[in-house]
Write a protein that holds these residues in place. Structure first.
Motif, PDB file in Angstrom:
ATOM      1  N   SER A 240       0.871  -1.087   0.014  1.00  0.00           N
ATOM      2  CA  SER A 240      -0.164  -0.093  -0.153  1.00  0.00           C
ATOM      3  C   SER A 240       0.893   1.236  -0.168  1.00  0.00           C
ATOM      4  O   SER A 240       2.081   1.129   0.297  1.00  0.00           O
ATOM      5  N   ILE A 241       0.457   2.246  -0.281  1.00  0.00           N
ATOM      6  CA  ILE A 241       0.965   3.575  -0.001  1.00  0.00           C
ATOM      7  C   ILE A 241       0.155   4.516   0.582  1.00  0.00           C
ATOM      8  O   ILE A 241      -1.189   4.424   0.451  1.00  0.00           O
ATOM      9  N   LYS A 242       0.778   5.205   1.486  1.00  0.00           N
ATOM     10  CA  LYS A 242       0.127   6.228   2.641  1.00  0.00           C
ATOM     11  C   LYS A 242       0.943   7.441   2.698  1.00  0.00           C
ATOM     12  O   LYS A 242       2.163   7.421   2.765  1.00  0.00           O
ATOM     13  N   LEU A 243       0.251   8.523   2.535  1.00  0.00           N
ATOM     14  CA  LEU A 243       0.685   9.910   2.811  1.00  0.00           C
ATOM     15  C   LEU A 243       1.333   9.703   4.258  1.00  0.00           C
ATOM     16  O   LEU A 243       1.110   9.401   5.105  1.00  0.00           O
ATOM     17  N   ILE A 244       2.701  10.614   3.865  1.00  0.00           N
ATOM     18  CA  ILE A 244       3.673  10.632   5.274  1.00  0.00           C
ATOM     19  C   ILE A 244       2.664  11.458   6.160  1.00  0.00           C
ATOM     20  O   ILE A 244       1.895  12.385   6.004  1.00  0.00           O
ATOM     21  N   LYS A 245       3.118  11.230   7.572  1.00  0.00           N
ATOM     22  CA  LYS A 245       2.431  11.925   8.824  1.00  0.00           C
ATOM     23  C   LYS A 245       3.673  12.241   9.570  1.00  0.00           C
ATOM     24  O   LYS A 245       4.659  11.840   9.388  1.00  0.00           O
ATOM     25  N   GLU A 246       3.659  13.308  10.421  1.00  0.00           N
ATOM     26  CA  GLU A 246       4.498  13.657  11.440  1.00  0.00           C
ATOM     27  C   GLU A 246       5.198  12.484  12.049  1.00  0.00           C
ATOM     28  O   GLU A 246       6.499  12.401  12.335  1.00  0.00           O
ATOM     29  N   SER A 247       4.226  11.376  12.527  1.00  0.00           N
ATOM     30  CA  SER A 247       4.811  10.243  13.323  1.00  0.00           C
ATOM     31  C   SER A 247       5.495   9.429  12.589  1.00  0.00           C
ATOM     32  O   SER A 247       6.188   8.493  13.125  1.00  0.00           O
ATOM     33  N   ASP A 248       5.762   9.577  11.224  1.00  0.00           N
ATOM     34  CA  ASP A 248       6.523   8.780  10.431  1.00  0.00           C
ATOM     35  C   ASP A 248       8.043   9.102  10.486  1.00  0.00           C
ATOM     36  O   ASP A 248       8.933   8.358   9.873  1.00  0.00           O
TER      37      ASP A 248
END
Length: 163
Positions: A1-9
């Motif tokens: 899957s692809i997931k937009l980056i978040k601060e927690s990444d």
């Protein structure tokens, strides 16, 4: 899957980049030593999040079913006026040759794209990226005349376009 980056990444993404640094630097120019320090990386990550929030880019993490980062695929320099952007992607060394880059780019192209055309660019020595772009409908539109040295090899950029 692809997931937009978040601060927690930020932490897990830095770990991925450190683990694959040597491998990536065989195909693309180095980002420099500072990039791999947490404080510098965190600041750059924050800038990416702002860029994404403002609609100038979409930064995705490629993850497996258990949530482990396998790579990245990014749509950057989004020009809404001319409806064009640039794509970039990288897959970690342990997962190269498994079709992950190809699948991630396919998934990106199936999202609600904010543009009608996408430019791709890779180096003359990065045959895997050339294959991924071509398998996903990108057409080679040129090779730069300017050469540069990377890892003791003379290389040029290969340019692609998808529409």
């Amino acid at each position: 899957s692809i997931k937009l980056i978040k601060e927690s990444d930020a932490e897990s993404l830095l770990e991925f980049e450190i683990e694959n640094r040597y491998f990536f630097e065989q195909m693309v120019p180095s980002r420099g030593d500072d990039y791999y320090t947490f404080e510098v990386f965190r600041k750059r990550h924050q800038k990416l999040l702002i860029e994404q929030e403002n609609g100038f880019a979409k930064f995705y993490l490629i993850k497996n079913d258990s949530g482990k980062i396998l790579g990245r695929v990014n749509l950057v320099d989004i020009d809404k006026v001319n409806s064009i952007a640039d794509v970039g992607f990288r897959v970690g060394e342990p997962d190269v040759g498994k079709g992950i880059g190809d699948k991630a780019l396919k998934l990106l192209l199936r999202t609600n794209l904010p543009v009608r055309q996408i430019r791709g660019k890779t180096t003359t020595v990065n045959h895997a990226s050339q294959k991924v772009l071509e398998k996903n409908g990108f057409k080679q539109v040129g090779i730069s005349k300017e050469e540069f040295e990377m890892n003791d090899q003379k290389v040029r950029f290969v340019h692609y376009l998808w529409s």
